[in-house]
Design an enzyme around this catalytic site. Structure first.
Site, mmCIF file in Angstrom:
data_model
loop_
_atom_site.group_PDB
_atom_site.id
_atom_site.type_symbol
_atom_site.label_atom_id
_atom_site.label_comp_id
_atom_site.label_asym_id
_atom_site.label_seq_id
_atom_site.Cartn_x
_atom_site.Cartn_y
_atom_site.Cartn_z
ATOM 1 N N GLU A 268 0.916 -1.442 0.123
ATOM 2 C CA GLU A 268 -0.045 -0.316 0.092
ATOM 3 C C GLU A 268 0.838 0.957 -0.210
ATOM 4 O O GLU A 268 0.237 2.452 0.602
ATOM 5 C CB GLU A 268 -0.689 0.075 0.967
ATOM 6 C CG GLU A 268 -0.113 0.461 2.431
ATOM 7 C CD GLU A 268 0.770 -0.981 3.349
ATOM 8 O OE1 GLU A 268 0.075 -2.034 2.695
ATOM 9 O OE2 GLU A 268 0.196 -1.408 4.475
ATOM 10 N N ASN A 269 1.951 1.133 -0.275
ATOM 11 C CA ASN A 269 2.831 3.204 -0.775
ATOM 12 C C ASN A 269 2.148 3.953 -1.055
ATOM 13 O O ASN A 269 0.776 3.509 -2.138
ATOM 14 C CB ASN A 269 3.878 2.362 -1.152
ATOM 15 C CG ASN A 269 4.886 0.883 -1.371
ATOM 16 O OD1 ASN A 269 5.577 0.876 -0.725
ATOM 17 N ND2 ASN A 269 4.547 -0.335 -2.637
ATOM 18 N N HIS A 301 -8.383 -3.456 -0.335
ATOM 19 C CA HIS A 301 -7.250 -3.972 0.778
ATOM 20 C C HIS A 301 -6.659 -2.550 0.246
ATOM 21 O O HIS A 301 -5.914 -1.948 1.144
ATOM 22 C CB HIS A 301 -6.854 -5.586 0.699
ATOM 23 C CG HIS A 301 -5.742 -5.626 1.514
ATOM 24 N ND1 HIS A 301 -6.306 -6.015 2.962
ATOM 25 C CD2 HIS A 301 -4.461 -5.127 1.881
ATOM 26 C CE1 HIS A 301 -5.709 -6.237 3.712
ATOM 27 N NE2 HIS A 301 -4.289 -5.162 3.462
ATOM 28 N N GLU A 302 -5.279 -2.641 -0.788
ATOM 29 C CA GLU A 302 -4.431 -1.473 -0.819
ATOM 30 C C GLU A 302 -5.352 -0.389 -0.808
ATOM 31 O O GLU A 302 -4.103 0.693 -0.056
ATOM 32 C CB GLU A 302 -3.633 -2.054 -1.967
ATOM 33 C CG GLU A 302 -3.277 -3.625 -1.696
ATOM 34 C CD GLU A 302 -2.455 -3.971 -0.947
ATOM 35 O OE1 GLU A 302 -2.100 -3.120 -0.038
ATOM 36 O OE2 GLU A 302 -2.139 -5.039 -0.210
ATOM 37 N N GLU A 324 -3.894 -4.133 9.615
ATOM 38 C CA GLU A 324 -4.341 -5.173 8.888
ATOM 39 C C GLU A 324 -5.492 -5.886 8.733
ATOM 40 O O GLU A 324 -6.148 -5.600 8.528
ATOM 41 C CB GLU A 324 -3.275 -6.341 8.510
ATOM 42 C CG GLU A 324 -1.462 -6.110 8.479
ATOM 43 C CD GLU A 324 -2.217 -4.887 6.378
ATOM 44 O OE1 GLU A 324 -2.825 -5.464 5.992
ATOM 45 O OE2 GLU A 324 -0.571 -4.633 6.369
HETATM 46 N N1 TRP Z 1 1.016 -4.486 3.445
HETATM 47 C C1 TRP Z 1 0.786 -5.782 2.861
HETATM 48 C C2 TRP Z 1 -0.429 -5.485 2.633
HETATM 49 O O1 TRP Z 1 -1.036 -5.805 3.450
HETATM 50 C C3 TRP Z 1 2.024 -6.335 2.883
HETATM 51 C C4 TRP Z 1 3.335 -6.758 2.607
HETATM 52 C C5 TRP Z 1 4.257 -6.606 4.291
HETATM 53 C C6 TRP Z 1 4.162 -6.839 1.812
HETATM 54 N N2 TRP Z 1 5.602 -6.982 4.018
HETATM 55 C C7 TRP Z 1 5.414 -6.763 2.427
HETATM 56 C C8 TRP Z 1 3.780 -6.993 0.772
HETATM 57 C C9 TRP Z 1 6.520 -7.705 1.472
HETATM 58 C C10 TRP Z 1 5.276 -7.635 -0.104
HETATM 59 C C11 TRP Z 1 6.383 -7.920 0.277
HETATM 60 O O2 TRP Z 1 -1.484 -5.851 3.031
HETATM 61 ZN ZN ZN Z 2 -2.665 -4.863 3.866
#
Ligand code: TRP
Ligand code: ZN
Length: 896
Positions: A268-269, A301-302, A324
């Site tokens: 989600e950047n 979600h993102e 999350e």
């Molecule tokens: N925050 C991301 C998500 O939900 C997931 C995520 C955490 C992630 N660490 C990561 C994705 C490392 C790729 C690589 O939705």
């Molecule tokens: Zn997430």
């Protein structure tokens, strides 16, 4: 550090606020694959609320130092070390510039800055930013970022980062630049950049308040025809968040980028979501209905993280479920609402059933093993190992319980207060709980135990009806029935459990519910609040002994124990007004039958099953009043993994034999009905992506699958071959192919060979479809003359196979080790030997992916002695030879 040393743990109790804050970050990248130079200028100041520290400690990993300056002076006292960089005796407020290099092309971990398909990508959550530059790489340090990217123009025509594009232009020697600014403060884990040869699908929309927004989905040129669904999903998600929560998109531009080398689903950047291609690309020829649904929920979600995660973020990684759990809850609600359409109730129920199935298989399984942890963990060695079913899925159930307790309106009030109080902050799960409590005038202190206690609660139900007084007493008793020492290690006291209940009368209709002390009946479904170890609830004015419908819509993540008779379950399956519990009754019935049969297999007795299940399945199959998708789900037996976990001692071979026997019996006994159902649910003509059409395809394919179990699967082979040849969509094509593989496993002939080869050549140039080709073979039933391990080993030498691409590795290796239990757990140990090899090979390439695979043996203590002894040996081999903290944490926990 010797590799056998116990790795250092981080503890929640040790949290202290940062000694310094960084208000702004200015990053300049000179991108080249072998060696990228990063110049990082930060405005730093002492955190006024914290005891004074003389030195600034920044995290950094795998970086090469070039130079540093404080307020422009190059002569600074710095020390570069293994874990980062120390700047000595800094002033209260200063500008620090650090310049260093990282090595994207050599980065196979896919954390930090890396190259995939010749393009640059980043992944920073949780601690990847420190692999790009030195920083206070922790989520409670929030800064405003400006980013300048410079690269060769012909190779990297597109240069993206978070926020808004400020400037771009050409540079000497065929290079060019782009400058981006993200006006919102964010933690470093939300930083991202992308550079390369990409093209975008664009859309322009107006948000609720009338502002224009530019939406883009960036992909490699050959994938542009697979971006429509993601864009539609994004637009629906934006609308839904406005309508449901009053939350608007806050940037002028929102970008999604697809990358084929990616450790998880998506990230989600801020303003620049990066997606695994698997979770974004789709068209009917290449993606199944399930893929379409997944993409919609992950895009949602993102996007939803923009508020729940980005605007309000986590204080520390122990609070991961704050973002999350809440965001999974939101994506589940979104998918349920969107699937709704005209047959809304049934579609919502279908989504709920699917979510609960995943929870019970993955999260209950996690609770039963060495990785058991609370939704808010107390300690971790490698944070990447805590992106778990517990944090995500149980966390979402915890959020759902607030909504069940305070209602949808109350939940919205709680969300509003949460944003009012915490926008722009890094906060804790307690802050969320308090917002929910305060907005609704409730005391949720007991509810904190859902965050601190590990393990799956059980609610034991006993009932009593008295003809004379017309009173119906329901006694609920809660306890943890688990045997996992890891779960028992947390303190455990009674939880506040919202327990939804209905009473079904002899005519199948719901009885109006009036609790003792109430003057009139209020509805037919009530949420009982179980707060003590044991509590009795009395319903008055109940005309006859009812049948209880317990934990309607799965109102809490618990196991319900109640002694239903088989005919009572059949009755609920036919009549319960709660669709979830209707489905649940069928599952209970099937589980009971299957576990009894598995026991018969273990005792080498000949298998016999009653007609109850067959009759119950027949009624569901032929009940035209039920939606096809609901029927398809209800006719799906619990998985082998779910069943094995419910045995006193897990015996995958016995479960497989029992399940295969039942499928065969159901296939045979209902043969005519399956055939008729198949014909009646054909979806000829143009492919339609609606939930309704997907339901028809699901039911049709499930009929085909049952027919493929027969001793003489001629019907299935004929229908599946036709379906394969005529398919205009991936759901039909793969459904047909898997039925053919299954039929071939039963008869030992080669009916699947031609379509399997055809599938490969047809989709040779589409990696995501080739992943399906690998996965299908890894999860096939196999037969005596050809164990699946031989097929899988051969496929590791296929020219299209590589461990470096996580999707490909998971398609073959994880599918076999994690989703083909009876073949993987072969008594000769061949599966385990393969597992050791692959975990160690991956450990050297990509620790995160290796650690996930390592988890497939964590329940080893629950298996039959013959298997568990071999599993232990395999774990020990990995413990001896694994290098990464990620894998070592998993196997050490398993062996304790
Ligand atoms: N925050 C991301 C998500 O939900 C997931 C995520 C955490 C992630 N660490 C990561 C994705 C490392 C790729 C690589 O939705
Ligand atoms: Zn997430």
């Amino acid at each position: 550090m010797s590799i056998s040393a116990t790795p250092p743990a981080t503890r929640r109790a040790d949290y202290t606020p940062p000694a310094f804050l960084i208000d702004t970050v200015d990053l300049e990248f000179d991108l080249t694959p072998e060696r990228t130079v990063v110049r990082n200028t930060m405005r730093v100041r002492r955190n006024p609320t914290v005891v004074r520290a003389s030195n600034l400690e920044l995290a950094g990993e795998q970086l090469e130092f070039i130079r540093a300056a404080v307020d422009g002076h190059p002569n600074v006292n710095v020390r570069v070390h293994e874990r980062g960089l120390t700047v000595y005796d800094v002033p209260d407020c200063f500008e620090l510039t650090v310049t260093g290099t990282c090595h994207p092309a050599a980065n196979t971990t896919l954390m930090g800055l890396y190259v995939s398909g010749g393009n640059f990508f980043t992944q920073c959550e949780a601690q990847g930013f420190r692999r790009i530059t030195w920083f206070l790489d922790r989520p409670d340090v929030m800064s405003v970022y400006t980013v300048t990217l410079r690269a060769e123009k012909s190779a990297y025509p597109v240069l993206l980062s978070n926020g808004n594009l400020l400037d771009q232009g050409d540079l000497p020697e065929g290079r060019h630049y782009a400058k981006w600014e993200d006006p919102f403060k964010k933690p470093s884990y939300l930083f991202a950049l992308v550079a390369g040869k990409l093209v975008a699908r664009e859309a322009r929309i107006k948000t609720g308040s009338g502002k224009e927004k530019l939406l883009q989905v960036w992909v490699e040129p050959q994938d542009l025809d697979k971006t429509g669904h993601a864009m539609d999903s994004l637009i629906r998600a934006i609308r839904w968040d406005e309508v449901c929560f009053g939350l608007e998109l806050d940037l002028d531009r929102f970008m999604i980028v697809a990358v084929s080398d990616f450790n998880m689903g998506a990230m989600e950047n801020k303003g620049l979501n990066i997606f695994n291609t698997k979770c974004v690309l789709a068209n009917p020829e290449t993606a199944t209905d399930t893929d379409f649904a997944n993409i919609e929920s992950i895009v949602g979600h993102e996007y939803f993280h923009n508020w729940t995660g980005n605007r309000v973020t986590c204080r520390d990684w122990f609070q991961l479920s704050l973002k999350e759990g809440l965001t999974v809850f939101r994506d589940q609600a979104f998918s349920a609402a969107v699937a709704g359409g005209n047959e809304s109730e049934a579609a919502r129920a279908t989504k709920r059933i699917e979510d609960v199935c995943i929870l019970r298989q993955m999260q209950f399984g996690e609770d039963a093993g060495p990785m058991a942890h609370p939704v808010r963990p107390e300690r971790y060695v490698e944070i990447n190992n805590f992106y778990t079913a517990t944090v995500y899925r149980k966390g979402a159930e915890v959020v759902r319980m607030y909504q069940t307790l305070v209602g949808e309106g109350g939940f919205r009030k709680g969300m509003d207060l949460y944003f009012q109080r915490h926008d722009g902050q890094a906060v804790t799960c307690d802050d969320f709980r308090l917002a929910m409590a305060d907005a609704n005038g409730r005391d949720f202190s007991q509810f904190e135990r859902w965050y601190s206690q590990a393990g799956t609660p059980r609610v034991r139900v006993t009932t009593h009806y008295d003809d004379a007084t017309r009173l119906y007493g329901v006694t609920l008793a809660q306890e943890y029935g688990d045997a996992s020492p890891a779960a028992r290690a947390t303190q455990r006291e009674p939880l506040l459990i919202p327990f939804s209940i209905g009473l079904v009368g002899r005519d199948g209709a719901d009885v109006p519910l009036r609790l003792e002390g109430e003057t009139e009946a209020r509805g037919t479904t009530r949420v009982l609040e179980l707060a003590q170890a044991e509590q009795c609830f009395t319903f008055v004015d109940i005309p006859e002994k009812p049948l209880p419908s317990l934990l309607r819509n799965f109102s809490a993540p618990v196991i319900v124990e109640y002694d239903y008779g088989n005919d009572e379950l059949a009755f609920l399956l036919a009549h319960d007004s709660d669709p979830f519990n209707r489905w649940e009754a069928g599952q209970r019935l099937a589980t009971r039958e299957l576990l009894a049969l598995a026991e018969q297999v273990r005792q080498a007795r000949s298998l016999e099953m009653s007609d109850t299940l067959i009759n119950a399945f027949r009624s569901v199959l032929t009940d035209e009043s039920l939606s096809p998708s609901f029927r398809a789900l209800s006719l799906t037996l619990p998985t082998e993994i779910y069943l094995a976990e419910r045995m006193a001692v897990s015996d995958p071979a016995a479960v497989h034999a029992a399940r295969r026997y039942v499928r065969q019996r159901l296939g045979q006994a209902l043969r005519e009905a399956w055939l008729a159902t198949y014909e009646r649910h054909l979806t000829p003509g143009v492919y339609e992506a609606t939930a309704e059409a997907a339901g028809r395809r699901a039911l049709k394919c499930s009929a085909l699958a049952y027919l493929s179990e027969l001793d003489d699967p001629a019907d299935a082979v004929r229908l599946a071959t036709r379906q394969y040849d005529m398919a205009n969509n991936m759901t039909d094509r793969i459904g047909a192919l898997s039925a053919l593989l299954n039929a071939a496993a039963g008869t030992g002939d080669d009916v699947a060979n031609r379509p399997l080869d055809d599938f490969y050549t047809r989709f040779e140039h589409d990696p995501l479809v080739i992943d399906k080709w690998f996965a299908l073979q890894a999860t096939q039933r196999g037969h005596a003359q050809c164990p699946v391990i031989d097929v899988v080993r051969a496929l590791t030498h296929h020219r299209a196979f590589t461990l470096k691409n996580p999707n490909r590795a998971r398609a073959l290796i994880s599918s076999f080790c994690g989703a083909n239990p009876s073949q993987f757990h072969a008594t000769d140990g061949s599966g385990y030997a393969f597992w050791v090899e692959q975990v160690l090979a991956l450990d050297a390439i990509n620790p995160q992916v290796a650690a996930r695979l390592a988890r497939t043996l964590e329940l080893w203590r629950r298996f039959t002695p013959v298997l568990s002894a071999q599993m232990r040996t395999a774990l020990e081999q990995v413990e001896l030879n694994a290098r990464s903290l990620d894998v070592r944490e998993i196997v050490q926990k398993a062996l304790v």
